[in-house]
Design an enzyme around this catalytic site. Structure first.
Site, short mmCIF file in Angstrom:
data_model
loop_
_atom_site.label_atom_id
_atom_site.label_comp_id
_atom_site.label_asym_id
_atom_site.label_seq_id
_atom_site.Cartn_x
_atom_site.Cartn_y
_atom_site.Cartn_z
N LYS A 14 29.90 -23.16 -23.59
CA LYS A 14 28.48 -22.92 -23.82
C LYS A 14 28.24 -21.66 -24.63
O LYS A 14 27.27 -21.59 -25.39
CB LYS A 14 27.75 -22.86 -22.48
CG LYS A 14 27.95 -24.20 -21.74
CD LYS A 14 27.30 -24.25 -20.40
CE LYS A 14 25.81 -24.27 -20.53
NZ LYS A 14 25.15 -24.55 -19.25
N GLU A 53 21.11 -15.73 -19.09
CA GLU A 53 19.94 -16.35 -19.72
C GLU A 53 18.68 -15.92 -18.98
O GLU A 53 18.71 -15.74 -17.77
CB GLU A 53 20.03 -17.89 -19.64
CG GLU A 53 20.92 -18.52 -20.68
CD GLU A 53 20.92 -20.04 -20.60
OE1 GLU A 53 20.06 -20.63 -19.90
OE2 GLU A 53 21.78 -20.65 -21.26
N HIS A 68 21.18 -31.95 -9.62
CA HIS A 68 21.75 -32.14 -10.96
C HIS A 68 22.25 -33.56 -11.20
O HIS A 68 22.97 -33.81 -12.15
CB HIS A 68 22.85 -31.11 -11.25
CG HIS A 68 22.36 -29.70 -11.05
ND1 HIS A 68 21.34 -29.16 -11.79
CD2 HIS A 68 22.71 -28.75 -10.15
CE1 HIS A 68 21.10 -27.94 -11.37
NE2 HIS A 68 21.91 -27.67 -10.38
N ARG A 118 28.92 -37.62 -25.90
CA ARG A 118 29.31 -38.97 -25.46
C ARG A 118 28.08 -39.88 -25.50
O ARG A 118 26.96 -39.41 -25.68
CB ARG A 118 29.79 -38.91 -24.00
CG ARG A 118 28.70 -38.36 -23.08
CD ARG A 118 29.01 -38.47 -21.61
NE ARG A 118 27.84 -38.16 -20.80
CZ ARG A 118 27.49 -36.96 -20.40
NH1 ARG A 118 28.23 -35.91 -20.71
NH2 ARG A 118 26.40 -36.78 -19.68
C1 MV4 Z 1 18.36 -23.26 -16.46
C2 MV4 Z 1 17.21 -23.37 -15.66
C3 MV4 Z 1 16.27 -22.37 -15.77
N1 MV4 Z 1 16.46 -21.35 -16.63
N2 MV4 Z 1 18.51 -22.23 -17.29
C4 MV4 Z 1 20.78 -26.88 -14.55
C5 MV4 Z 1 21.80 -27.76 -15.17
C6 MV4 Z 1 22.29 -26.99 -16.34
N3 MV4 Z 1 22.71 -27.85 -17.38
C7 MV4 Z 1 21.15 -26.14 -16.72
N4 MV4 Z 1 20.29 -26.07 -15.59
C8 MV4 Z 1 19.23 -25.23 -15.59
N5 MV4 Z 1 19.32 -24.18 -16.43
C9 MV4 Z 1 17.57 -21.31 -17.36
N6 MV4 Z 1 17.75 -20.28 -18.19
C10 MV4 Z 1 17.08 -24.47 -14.81
C11 MV4 Z 1 18.10 -25.41 -14.78
C12 MV4 Z 1 17.91 -26.53 -13.90
C13 MV4 Z 1 17.90 -27.85 -14.40
C14 MV4 Z 1 18.07 -28.14 -15.75
C15 MV4 Z 1 18.08 -29.43 -16.22
C16 MV4 Z 1 17.89 -30.48 -15.34
C17 MV4 Z 1 17.73 -30.23 -14.01
C18 MV4 Z 1 17.73 -28.91 -13.52
C19 MV4 Z 1 17.55 -28.67 -12.16
C20 MV4 Z 1 17.56 -27.39 -11.70
C21 MV4 Z 1 17.76 -26.31 -12.56
#
Ligand code: MV4
Length: 509
Positions: free
Chosen positions: A116, A199, A234, A291
């Site tokens: 990442k 972040e 997730h 993918r």
């Molecule tokens: C975040 C966020 C809030 N702020 N990053 C969770 C999965 C990962 N791919 C990234 N995720 C998140 N990153 C920042 N800076 C909240 C999440 C997140 C989330 C993101 C996508 C889909 C579902 C989620 C569920 C909880 C938190």
């Protein structure tokens, strides 16, 4: 075009790819583990090879065994599906070295997106907006300074992570030190890499992703977005296209940025660019999935394209058969992921034998399934059984068709989450398009019909009636043997229609 393709996967996605192969007159070769001898993908493929025990590292994840089958079967290409080896750059490279075409992007693109921090560095150079923070791993001192600058709350993320693994929410400076140490050791244990970056925290974001497709000649297009905010821990549960919050103008901006991401990665074949969308509808690059995704059918419905056919053509070296301006979106599609899990036991996996299966169809319904009546769902793999996708001219028609189809669905012998979708699709917030990544957790804390204390009693009565009316044991019109003692003949058996109506009436609503 290839004459024979190996599908290095199982379940519904292997069946999905077999179907595309058949349509394209490509012979399909599949692989299976001990517990998958009777799996649907084995039955439907032209050829099937046993590759070992249930343990994925000794079967579906075993590069040597998969490539050995590719050679023995004479397959010219490997389709990895999703999960398993689909995002493994070493596998893509091993295919290249073995002279077998990998149906997907280059190992170099996969490696760029696999880290990442590497992805963020490249996206910064390409001018792609990403969540503010660091582009590389930081030590504690640098972390403390940057966190002050960004302002709390902040998130710590593992560079090698993704899909929520190795994340820490930090609300104040006093929590940073221990969160940092924990995140590092967790990342080391989970990924063998302790790089952690920072972040800004986006509260209650939406998760919107853009489908892209590139060819091996440098062309990249976008195929519209998918709204994926309905998730739990997730794990995506329901996806739709278009997103209720994305309008034409936002789609064009997001699509052009997704194409810029693809071009910066020299990307080809199917890919997905994930964005976080904040409450002001600002969007930020999050990560890229290299993918074909589980939820690709909703994009197929609204674009009218077959993404697996397209993958095969691209892997065979052909150019994209259209330009961006040729792509138009029509209607609305919603996908429900049907899992073998128990709604009454915190959605815990519920494997076992499927003793009865009644499957929906009808206008605007697509079902991609890996199950059949009599099959036993193994515990060893992902509990996804099927995907039920509804399409309509607009979102409301898609919802109504899906609800209708969900009422037609009956999976007996195991527990499934079918009832959850009836709740989601009837929820006023969902119907209004008011969804973010916290939607499902909020829904599950509300009381519902499904937690009615009378439910087990109603279910027991229903099951008893169902067991005596289904399956039908007497052919319609057939008379039962008349006893010799001259008693009156038995009554006519109920018609098929009446039996079905009764069975329907006692099933839970
Ligand atoms: C975040 C966020 C809030 N702020 N990053 C969770 C999965 C990962 N791919 C990234 N995720 C998140 N990153 C920042 N800076 C909240 C999440 C997140 C989330 C993101 C996508 C889909 C579902 C989620 C569920 C909880 C938190």
């Amino acid at each position: 075009m290839f004459k024979r393709v190996l599908i290095a996967n199982r379940g519904e996605i292997a069946v999905r790819v077999i179907r595309a192969c058949r349509e394209m007159a490509i012979e399909s070769v599949t692989v299976f583990s001990d517990v998958d001898r009777k799996a649907l993908h084995v039955r439907k493929a032209d050829y099937a090879y046993h590759i070992g025990p249930a343990t994925a590292s000794e079967s579906y994840l075993n590069v040597e065994k998969i490539l050995d089958v590719a050679h023995r079967s004479g397959a010219e290409a490997v389709h990895p599906g999703y999960g398993f080896l689909s995002e493994n750059a070493n596998f893509a490279r091993a295919c290249r070295d073995a002279g077998v075409k990998f149906v997907g992007p280059s190992p170099e693109s996969m490696e760029m997106m696999g880290s990442k921090t590497r992805a963020r560095q490249n996206m910064k150079r390409a001018g792609v907006p990403f969540v503010p923070g660091s582009e590389r791993g930081l030590d504690l001192d640098a972390m403390e300074r940057l966190a002050e600058q960004i302002g709390y709350p902040i998130m710590l993320k593992a560079a090698a992570g993704g899909g929520g693994k190795g994340m820490r929410l930090v609300s104040s400076a006093s929590e940073l030190h221990s969160a940092y140490e924990n995140a590092r050791s967790e990342a080391q244990r989970a990924f063998g890499d302790n790089e952690v970056y920072i972040e800004k925290y986006i509260a209650n974001p939406r998760h919107v992703e853009m489908q892209i497709f590139g060819d091996e000649h440098g062309n990249v297009v976008y195929l519209g977005e998918r709204e994926c905010s309905v998730q739990r821990r997730h794990q995506k549960v329901l996806e739709e296209s278009p997103s209720p919050i994305v309008d034409d103008e936002m789609r064009r901006r997001m699509g052009e940025i997704a194409v810029r991401v693809g071009k910066a990665a020299n990307y080809f074949n199917a890919g997905t660019v994930e964005f976080l969308v904040d409450q002001q509808r600002n969007f930020y690059f999050l990560e890229m999935n290299t993918r074909l995704q589980v939820e690709h059918p909703v994009t197929e419905f609204v674009t009218g394209l077959d993404l697996v056919h397209l993958q095969m053509h691209i892997a065979a070296g052909e150019r994209l058969p259209f330009k961006q301006e040729d792509i138009s979106l029509r209607g609305h599609a919603i996908e429900c992921r049907i899992y073998a899990e128990d709604p009454d036991n915190n959605y815990f996996p519920s494997p076992g034998q499927i003793t009865r299966l009644i499957s929906p169809s009808g206008p605007g319904i697509r079902r991609d399934s890996g199950m059949y009546e009599g099959w036993t769902v193994p515990i060893e793999y992902d509990p996804l059984l099927a995907k039920l996708v509804g399409y309509g001219e607009d979102r409301e028609q898609a919802i109504n068709r899906l609800l209708r189809a969900l009422y037609e669905y009956f999976v007996g012998g195991i527990k499934t989450n079918v009832s959850l979708f009836r709740r989601i699709l009837k929820d006023p917030d969902f119907r209004a398009g008011n969804i973010d990544t916290g939607f499902l957790d909020r829904l599950l804390t509300k009381p519902s019909n499904e937690t009615d204390v009378r439910r087990p009693i109603i279910a027991a009565i229903g099951a008893a009636i169902f067991a005596t009316t289904e399956p039908q044991t007497t052919l319609p019109g057939a008379t039962l043997a008349v006893p010799v003692n001259g008693s009156p003949p038995p009554p006519e058996p109920a018609s098929n229609w009446r039996r079905t109506a009764r069975a329907d009436a006692v099933r839970e609503r």
